[in-house]
Design a protein around this motif. Structure first.
Motif, short mmCIF file in Angstrom:
data_model
loop_
_atom_site.label_atom_id
_atom_site.label_comp_id
_atom_site.label_asym_id
_atom_site.label_seq_id
_atom_site.Cartn_x
_atom_site.Cartn_y
_atom_site.Cartn_z
N ILE A 27 -10.14 -13.93 -63.74
CA ILE A 27 -9.06 -13.51 -64.48
C ILE A 27 -9.44 -14.07 -66.46
CG2 ILE A 27 -6.99 -14.31 -64.17
CD1 ILE A 27 -7.26 -10.28 -65.46
N PHE A 28 -9.40 -15.05 -65.53
CA PHE A 28 -8.87 -16.46 -67.39
C PHE A 28 -10.63 -17.01 -68.14
CE2 PHE A 28 -6.00 -19.54 -65.16
CZ PHE A 28 -4.68 -18.50 -66.08
N VAL A 31 -11.03 -12.67 -69.47
CA VAL A 31 -10.20 -13.65 -71.02
C VAL A 31 -10.86 -14.01 -71.55
CG1 VAL A 31 -8.11 -14.33 -72.25
CG2 VAL A 31 -7.70 -12.40 -70.28
N TRP A 34 -13.81 -12.19 -72.97
CA TRP A 34 -13.74 -10.58 -74.00
C TRP A 34 -13.39 -11.67 -75.47
CZ3 TRP A 34 -14.26 -6.22 -74.41
CH2 TRP A 34 -13.02 -5.43 -75.05
N ASN A 35 -13.08 -12.96 -75.44
CA ASN A 35 -12.23 -13.17 -76.98
C ASN A 35 -13.14 -13.98 -77.52
OD1 ASN A 35 -9.78 -12.26 -76.57
ND2 ASN A 35 -8.61 -13.49 -75.59
N VAL A 99 -6.30 -5.82 -76.16
CA VAL A 99 -5.89 -6.78 -75.47
C VAL A 99 -5.48 -5.22 -74.67
CG1 VAL A 99 -2.96 -6.80 -75.17
CG2 VAL A 99 -3.52 -7.74 -77.12
N ILE A 102 -7.80 -5.99 -71.08
CA ILE A 102 -7.34 -6.78 -70.78
C ILE A 102 -5.56 -6.30 -70.15
CG2 ILE A 102 -5.69 -9.23 -70.44
CD1 ILE A 102 -9.11 -9.67 -70.93
N TYR A 106 -5.32 -6.41 -66.09
CA TYR A 106 -3.98 -7.50 -65.06
C TYR A 106 -3.91 -7.07 -63.93
CZ TYR A 106 -0.71 -10.87 -64.76
OH TYR A 106 0.60 -11.63 -64.31
#
Length: 124
Positions: A27-28, A31, A34-35, A99, A102, A106
């Motif tokens: 997940i980290f 993210v 993705w950013n 957002v 994500i 999550y």
């Protein structure tokens, strides 16, 4: 587990124990990837390969420049466009688009976070 091979021990003992850690790292990493719009800014020259984050970044910059032009010039047509589509509305729309994926991913990983906390907690 007597007589089990290396892959059986890995698959039945080690991997289930490591699932919360792997979910957290996944997940980290997702993210972080993705950013990242700056990678596209630096490395990609073909417009067909631009990432969504970079396109959203350019939309924000274009909305800010249109708003600045509308404020500096008294043209009625440009002022009308700037008032119907403000820079703040574009910024908020981009924030929602950024957002949402994500937020959808999550909940699938949340059970692994809770399980990892419960495994690592001190029982007394």
């Amino acid at each position: 587990m007597d007589g089990a091979g290396l892959m059986t021990v890995f698959g039945k003992i080690i991997l289930p124990t490591c699932k919360p850690i792997l979910a957290t790292v996944a997940i980290f990493s997702a993210v972080g990837q993705w950013n990242s719009f700056q990678d596209t800014l630096l490395y990609i020259t073909d417009q067909k390969l631009y990432s969504l984050q970079y396109l959203l970044y350019t939309y924000i910059n274009q909305a800010n420049s249109i708003a600045a032009m509308a404020k500096s010039s008294g043209t009625a047509n440009l002022a009308n466009v700037a008032t119907t589509l403000t820079a703040t509305s574009v910024r908020m729309t981009v924030a929602v688009v950024v957002v949402l994926p994500i937020l959808f991913v999550y909940p699938f990983f949340q059970k692994y976070f809770v399980k990892g906390i419960m495994i690592g907690s001190v029982k007394g």
